[in-house]
Write a protein that holds these residues in place. Structure first.
Motif, PDB file in Angstrom:
ATOM      1  N   ASN A  70       9.489  21.722 -42.550  1.00 56.21           N
ATOM      2  CA  ASN A  70       8.363  21.182 -43.312  1.00 56.21           C
ATOM      3  C   ASN A  70       7.038  21.868 -42.997  1.00 56.21           C
ATOM      4  O   ASN A  70       6.073  21.713 -43.742  1.00 56.21           O
ATOM      5  CB  ASN A  70       8.229  19.679 -43.059  1.00 56.21           C
ATOM      6  CG  ASN A  70       9.310  18.876 -43.761  1.00 56.21           C
ATOM      7  OD1 ASN A  70       9.924  19.356 -44.717  1.00 56.21           O
ATOM      8  ND2 ASN A  70       9.555  17.667 -43.294  1.00 56.21           N
ATOM      9  N   THR A  71       7.006  22.622 -41.887  1.00 59.30           N
ATOM     10  CA  THR A  71       5.762  23.286 -41.501  1.00 59.30           C
ATOM     11  C   THR A  71       5.911  24.788 -41.304  1.00 59.30           C
ATOM     12  O   THR A  71       4.922  25.522 -41.360  1.00 59.30           O
ATOM     13  CB  THR A  71       5.222  22.691 -40.186  1.00 59.30           C
ATOM     14  OG1 THR A  71       6.142  22.991 -39.122  1.00 59.30           O
ATOM     15  CG2 THR A  71       5.044  21.187 -40.305  1.00 59.30           C
ATOM     16  N   GLY A  72       7.127  25.244 -41.037  1.00 60.16           N
ATOM     17  CA  GLY A  72       7.332  26.641 -40.695  1.00 60.16           C
ATOM     18  C   GLY A  72       6.982  26.977 -39.264  1.00 60.16           C
ATOM     19  O   GLY A  72       7.044  28.134 -38.859  1.00 60.16           O
ATOM     20  N   LYS A  73       6.636  25.963 -38.456  1.00 60.80           N
ATOM     21  CA  LYS A  73       6.223  26.174 -37.069  1.00 60.80           C
ATOM     22  C   LYS A  73       7.403  26.009 -36.113  1.00 60.80           C
ATOM     23  O   LYS A  73       8.331  25.240 -36.372  1.00 60.80           O
ATOM     24  CB  LYS A  73       5.127  25.180 -36.685  1.00 60.80           C
ATOM     25  CG  LYS A  73       3.902  25.187 -37.607  1.00 60.80           C
ATOM     26  CD  LYS A  73       3.103  26.462 -37.472  1.00 60.80           C
ATOM     27  CE  LYS A  73       1.800  26.365 -38.267  1.00 60.80           C
ATOM     28  NZ  LYS A  73       0.994  27.610 -38.176  1.00 60.80           N
ATOM     29  N   GLN A  74       7.314  26.699 -34.980  1.00 60.01           N
ATOM     30  CA  GLN A  74       8.365  26.628 -33.980  1.00 60.01           C
ATOM     31  C   GLN A  74       8.453  25.232 -33.368  1.00 60.01           C
ATOM     32  O   GLN A  74       7.449  24.638 -33.010  1.00 60.01           O
ATOM     33  CB  GLN A  74       8.102  27.660 -32.874  1.00 60.01           C
ATOM     34  CG  GLN A  74       9.197  27.735 -31.829  1.00 60.01           C
ATOM     35  CD  GLN A  74       8.824  28.661 -30.676  1.00 60.01           C
ATOM     36  OE1 GLN A  74       8.445  28.203 -29.607  1.00 60.01           O
ATOM     37  NE2 GLN A  74       8.937  29.964 -30.896  1.00 60.01           N
ATOM     38  N   ALA A  75       9.697  24.723 -33.243  1.00 62.83           N
ATOM     39  CA  ALA A  75       9.935  23.419 -32.623  1.00 62.83           C
ATOM     40  C   ALA A  75      10.393  23.580 -31.174  1.00 62.83           C
ATOM     41  O   ALA A  75      10.001  22.802 -30.306  1.00 62.83           O
ATOM     42  CB  ALA A  75      10.977  22.636 -33.420  1.00 62.83           C
ATOM     43  N   TRP A  76      11.246  24.564 -30.902  1.00 67.22           N
ATOM     44  CA  TRP A  76      11.630  24.907 -29.529  1.00 67.22           C
ATOM     45  C   TRP A  76      12.150  26.325 -29.487  1.00 67.22           C
ATOM     46  O   TRP A  76      12.461  26.916 -30.534  1.00 67.22           O
ATOM     47  CB  TRP A  76      12.639  23.921 -28.934  1.00 67.22           C
ATOM     48  CG  TRP A  76      13.954  23.709 -29.646  1.00 67.22           C
ATOM     49  CD1 TRP A  76      14.296  22.647 -30.440  1.00 67.22           C
ATOM     50  CD2 TRP A  76      15.121  24.566 -29.606  1.00 67.22           C
ATOM     51  NE1 TRP A  76      15.576  22.790 -30.903  1.00 67.22           N
ATOM     52  CE2 TRP A  76      16.114  23.948 -30.392  1.00 67.22           C
ATOM     53  CE3 TRP A  76      15.415  25.764 -28.973  1.00 67.22           C
ATOM     54  CZ2 TRP A  76      17.379  24.509 -30.580  1.00 67.22           C
ATOM     55  CZ3 TRP A  76      16.677  26.340 -29.151  1.00 67.22           C
ATOM     56  CH2 TRP A  76      17.638  25.703 -29.947  1.00 67.22           C
ATOM     57  N   GLU A  77      12.244  26.880 -28.269  1.00 68.97           N
ATOM     58  CA  GLU A  77      12.704  28.249 -28.095  1.00 68.97           C
ATOM     59  C   GLU A  77      13.535  28.362 -26.827  1.00 68.97           C
ATOM     60  O   GLU A  77      13.231  27.742 -25.813  1.00 68.97           O
ATOM     61  CB  GLU A  77      11.525  29.217 -28.011  1.00 68.97           C
ATOM     62  CG  GLU A  77      11.946  30.682 -27.906  1.00 68.97           C
ATOM     63  CD  GLU A  77      10.764  31.633 -27.835  1.00 68.97           C
ATOM     64  OE1 GLU A  77      10.892  32.766 -28.333  1.00 68.97           O
ATOM     65  OE2 GLU A  77       9.708  31.242 -27.294  1.00 68.97           O
ATOM     66  N   PHE A  78      14.600  29.154 -26.910  1.00 68.50           N
ATOM     67  CA  PHE A  78      15.439  29.482 -25.765  1.00 68.50           C
ATOM     68  C   PHE A  78      15.360  30.992 -25.573  1.00 68.50           C
ATOM     69  O   PHE A  78      15.952  31.757 -26.335  1.00 68.50           O
ATOM     70  CB  PHE A  78      16.883  29.046 -26.017  1.00 68.50           C
ATOM     71  CG  PHE A  78      17.840  29.391 -24.906  1.00 68.50           C
ATOM     72  CD1 PHE A  78      17.928  28.600 -23.778  1.00 68.50           C
ATOM     73  CD2 PHE A  78      18.656  30.522 -24.994  1.00 68.50           C
ATOM     74  CE1 PHE A  78      18.824  28.915 -22.744  1.00 68.50           C
ATOM     75  CE2 PHE A  78      19.553  30.847 -23.977  1.00 68.50           C
ATOM     76  CZ  PHE A  78      19.624  30.039 -22.847  1.00 68.50           C
ATOM     77  N   PRO A  79      14.597  31.481 -24.566  1.00 73.51           N
ATOM     78  CA  PRO A  79      14.439  32.926 -24.388  1.00 73.51           C
ATOM     79  C   PRO A  79      15.687  33.568 -23.804  1.00 73.51           C
ATOM     80  O   PRO A  79      16.444  32.943 -23.066  1.00 73.51           O
ATOM     81  CB  PRO A  79      13.253  33.025 -23.419  1.00 73.51           C
ATOM     82  CG  PRO A  79      13.279  31.746 -22.667  1.00 73.51           C
ATOM     83  CD  PRO A  79      13.810  30.707 -23.605  1.00 73.51           C
ATOM     84  N   SER A  80      15.884  34.856 -24.135  1.00 77.26           N
ATOM     85  CA  SER A  80      17.036  35.612 -23.656  1.00 77.26           C
ATOM     86  C   SER A  80      16.577  36.980 -23.177  1.00 77.26           C
ATOM     87  O   SER A  80      15.891  37.709 -23.902  1.00 77.26           O
ATOM     88  CB  SER A  80      18.073  35.774 -24.766  1.00 77.26           C
ATOM     89  OG  SER A  80      19.086  36.684 -24.408  1.00 77.26           O
ATOM     90  N   GLU A  81      16.974  37.331 -21.965  1.00 75.66           N
ATOM     91  CA  GLU A  81      16.636  38.656 -21.440  1.00 75.66           C
ATOM     92  C   GLU A  81      17.249  39.752 -22.291  1.00 75.66           C
ATOM     93  O   GLU A  81      16.669  40.822 -22.475  1.00 75.66           O
ATOM     94  CB  GLU A  81      17.113  38.760 -19.989  1.00 75.66           C
ATOM     95  CG  GLU A  81      16.635  39.998 -19.265  1.00 75.66           C
ATOM     96  CD  GLU A  81      17.041  40.020 -17.807  1.00 75.66           C
ATOM     97  OE1 GLU A  81      16.664  40.969 -17.104  1.00 75.66           O
ATOM     98  OE2 GLU A  81      17.752  39.082 -17.368  1.00 75.66           O
ATOM     99  N   LEU A  82      18.428  39.502 -22.849  1.00 75.63           N
ATOM    100  CA  LEU A  82      19.108  40.441 -23.742  1.00 75.63           C
ATOM    101  C   LEU A  82      18.749  40.115 -25.189  1.00 75.63           C
ATOM    102  O   LEU A  82      18.285  39.010 -25.498  1.00 75.63           O
ATOM    103  CB  LEU A  82      20.624  40.336 -23.551  1.00 75.63           C
ATOM    104  CG  LEU A  82      21.167  40.760 -22.188  1.00 75.63           C
ATOM    105  CD1 LEU A  82      22.652  40.433 -22.087  1.00 75.63           C
ATOM    106  CD2 LEU A  82      20.937  42.241 -21.948  1.00 75.63           C
ATOM    107  N   PRO A  83      18.947  41.059 -26.115  1.00 75.82           N
ATOM    108  CA  PRO A  83      18.768  40.715 -27.534  1.00 75.82           C
ATOM    109  C   PRO A  83      19.724  39.603 -27.934  1.00 75.82           C
ATOM    110  O   PRO A  83      20.818  39.486 -27.379  1.00 75.82           O
ATOM    111  CB  PRO A  83      19.094  42.025 -28.259  1.00 75.82           C
ATOM    112  CG  PRO A  83      19.912  42.816 -27.291  1.00 75.82           C
ATOM    113  CD  PRO A  83      19.427  42.446 -25.936  1.00 75.82           C
ATOM    114  N   TRP A  84      19.312  38.753 -28.881  1.00 75.32           N
ATOM    115  CA  TRP A  84      20.197  37.692 -29.370  1.00 75.32           C
ATOM    116  C   TRP A  84      20.636  38.060 -30.782  1.00 75.32           C
ATOM    117  O   TRP A  84      19.878  37.955 -31.733  1.00 75.32           O
ATOM    118  CB  TRP A  84      19.503  36.333 -29.359  1.00 75.32           C
ATOM    119  CG  TRP A  84      20.534  35.236 -29.379  1.00 75.32           C
ATOM    120  CD1 TRP A  84      21.283  34.827 -30.449  1.00 75.32           C
ATOM    121  CD2 TRP A  84      20.972  34.445 -28.258  1.00 75.32           C
ATOM    122  NE1 TRP A  84      22.156  33.841 -30.079  1.00 75.32           N
ATOM    123  CE2 TRP A  84      21.990  33.579 -28.742  1.00 75.32           C
ATOM    124  CE3 TRP A  84      20.602  34.380 -26.916  1.00 75.32           C
ATOM    125  CZ2 TRP A  84      22.628  32.668 -27.913  1.00 75.32           C
ATOM    126  CZ3 TRP A  84      21.241  33.468 -26.104  1.00 75.32           C
ATOM    127  CH2 TRP A  84      22.246  32.617 -26.599  1.00 75.32           C
TER     128      TRP A  84
END
Length: 570
Positions: A462-476
């Motif tokens: 509904n907003t286009g904004k990030q809700a959460w993120e899980f970072p990865s040292e490698l490409p996902w």
């Protein structure tokens, strides 16, 4: 016993045996339920996984709840299978009843019993006379389509093959274009109203892109729609004289379909050559989503993500159909996480932009005008005399690996890359079968993300904004799958299938270590009430070939190769 009575008994037993055998054979055939138009229209609720992204909306969402947030930690391997190839494995398992169909690189197609892994048959497409020299970014295949009692595969040498789903016998085999001159097909077909619809690859070789529909019964062409118009055609004036014939615009990912409006949506790739100074103009319909009439292929409307693209940002990323409420107004939307680093919501009835929000560092495109047209930074445009540094890299904020949209959380889940690049123009001329780029480039780390090449992120629709993120040292690079059990599944480059809490991003389960990194697209299905989740591990694709500094990172360089299908259940 009377000998005549004995003969009668023996004849009766023989007849009963024949009837029983015939009955068993009929039952064996009957256990494959034909995939009808009605089943495809209602694929979202089917027990199987009937098409590339499960249903026509391309949401990659299943309504299954047997595996949920409370018990996913108990997920165990059910069966597995090793392929013959050590390269990119990108196809999802496609399942109808207890039949599973998967494809491998170089166009092998294998049928399994979905619940046990028993191999039923195997088809190996003959590529022995094909050089495969104009295949960009690995000799991959992204899966099959089902219709009636047939299974359909598009091939690297530009054939579409229809096989008997129960036996693997070839029913028809149609050639759409010559091989080794710039064209190939790597996508999973889409079946709509009795037509098998495919798109072509080859934007890096000056191929003029097209989407083509074949009759599902006969393989004969129903229509063909080019994605780059010639002079005199609508949009033809957006190309300089002579450029459209080698203008790219490959349509190399599977489209979506809105049955309510009878509209087919397809993403269109980059223009050729890459260097935009050689082809001034917007270069329609490259880097766009096009809405088509599925009966004729006629284009109804388009939206262009990156006009006059000079960064290889494409527009082929999946087009997901979902309803959103933006600033209090409800919309029938199409959403897409574009290679250019922006997450788009577009009105799927008329192609008007609803919103666009950055989901990765994006410096080439700076914003949008009042009509929703992208504004690009001229300082980020390379020439033969100027090298630029810009974000994202040509690999994109997200490449081909698909997002998923959950109607339960009302979020989109995006496998994200965090890269930038240097790019400079170079001299180039077109020659059939040779790369048609006109630029040199080097993928670099995004300075805003010094510790990780990738991430999984959730975006509020509904907003286009990030809700959460899980970072990865490698490409996902793994595709996304969501379920009504509150779960998000996706595979990592270091060889694990993850289950996240779809609301919060918390990791609830991690598979045992698999044989290779994951490029594959996970799917889920049920047989006799038991839910399964399957994914291919098999590192490859574009990142090891074109990944620049990312590919040279020792942790990325040492990701093991190897195609291996894994299936999990409780």
């Amino acid at each position: 016993m009377d000998k005549h009575f004995s003969r009668f008994i023996l004849k009766a037993l023989a007849a009963a045996t024949l009837l029983n055998c015939a009955g068993m054979a009929a039952a064996a055939e009957a256990d494959y339920a034909p995939v009808t138009d009605a089943r495809l229209k209602n694929a979202a609720t089917d027990d199987g996984w009937l098409m590339y992204r499960r249903d026509y909306t391309s949401r990659g969402y299943a309504p299954f709840k047997t595996i949920d947030t409370s018990n996913v930690a108990n997920l165990k391997p059910a069966w597995d299978w090793k392929s013959d190839f050590d390269m990119g494995h990108e196809a999802p398992p496609i399942v109808n009843g207890d039949y599973m169909f998967v494809t491998t690189p170089k166009n092998n197609l294998i049928a399994f019993q979905a619940s046990t892994g028993k191999q039923l048959w195997k088809y190996e497409h003959d590529l022995s006379e094909v050089g495969l020299k104009t295949i960009c970014c690995d000799v991959v295949n992204r899966g099959v389509a089902l219709y009636g009692d047939k299974v359909y595969m598009a091939t690297l040498d530009n054939h579409v093959v229809a096989l008997d789903a129960k036996t693997g016998k070839v029913i028809w085999n149609e050639s759409l274009n010559a091989a080794d001159v710039g064209y190939a097909m790597t996508l999973a077909p889409l079946v709509v109203k009795g037509k098998v619809i495919v798109g072509v690859s080859g934007g890096e070789y000056g191929a003029r892109g097209f989407v083509e529909a074949l009759d599902a019964e006969t393989g004969k062409q129903v229509w063909k729609q080019h994605t780059v118009p010639l002079p005199g055609e609508p949009g033809g004036d957006t190309w300089p004289k002579g450029a459209a014939e080698t203008g790219g615009g490959a349509a190399w990912l599977t489209g979506s379909y809105d049955a309510e409006t009878d509209t087919l949506f397809w993403g269109v790739g980059n223009p050729g050559p890459w260097l935009a100074t050689l082809r001034p103009g917007d270069n329609l319909y490259t880097d766009s989503v096009i809405a088509m009439n599925p009966d004729s292929g006629k284009i109804k409307w388009h939206y262009q993500y990156t006009p006059n693209d000079t960064w290889d940002y494409d527009g082929t990323n999946e087009t997901v159909l979902t309803d959103i409420t933006y600033k209090g107004k409800e919309h029938k939307a199409l959403v897409s996480a574009s290679r250019n680093g922006w997450f788009y919501a577009i009105d799927r009835n008329d192609g008007k932009l609803i919103y666009a929000e950055k989901f990765a560092t994006a410096t080439s495109i700076t914003g949008f005008d009042a009509n929703g047209k992208a504004i690009t930074d001229p300082e980020k445009r390379p020439t033969v005399d100027k090298e630029v540094f810009t974000c994202p890299s040509f690999l994109g904020g997200k490449n081909w690996w698909p997002i998923s949209v959950s109607p339960d959380t009302h979020m989109a889940y995006v496998p994200t890359l965090h890269t930038c690049m240097t790019m400079k123009g170079a001299a180039v001329s077109y020659k059939a079968g040779l790369p048609f780029l006109g630029e040199t480039f080097l993928v670099k780390r995004d300075p805003a993300f010094p510790n990780h090449w990738g991430s999984v992120q959730a975006i509020d629709l509904n907003t286009g904004k990030q809700a959460w993120e899980f970072p990865s040292e490698l490409p996902w690079n793994g595709g996304m799958l969501t379920t009504a059990g509150g779960l998000l599944f996706s595979g990592s480059a270091d060889g694990y299938l993850y289950a996240f809490d779809a609301k919060t991003g918390k990791v609830l389960w991690q598979s045992p270590k698999m044989a290779s990194g994951v490029l594959g697209v996970p799917s889920t299905w049920t047989v006799n009430g038991k839910q399964y989740v399957g994914v291919f591990a098999g590192w490859g694709g574009g990142v090891p070939i074109w990944g620049g500094e990312m590919a040279k990172d020792p942790k990325v360089r040492n990701i093991p190769l190897g195609g291996h299908l894994y299936v999990f259940s409780l």
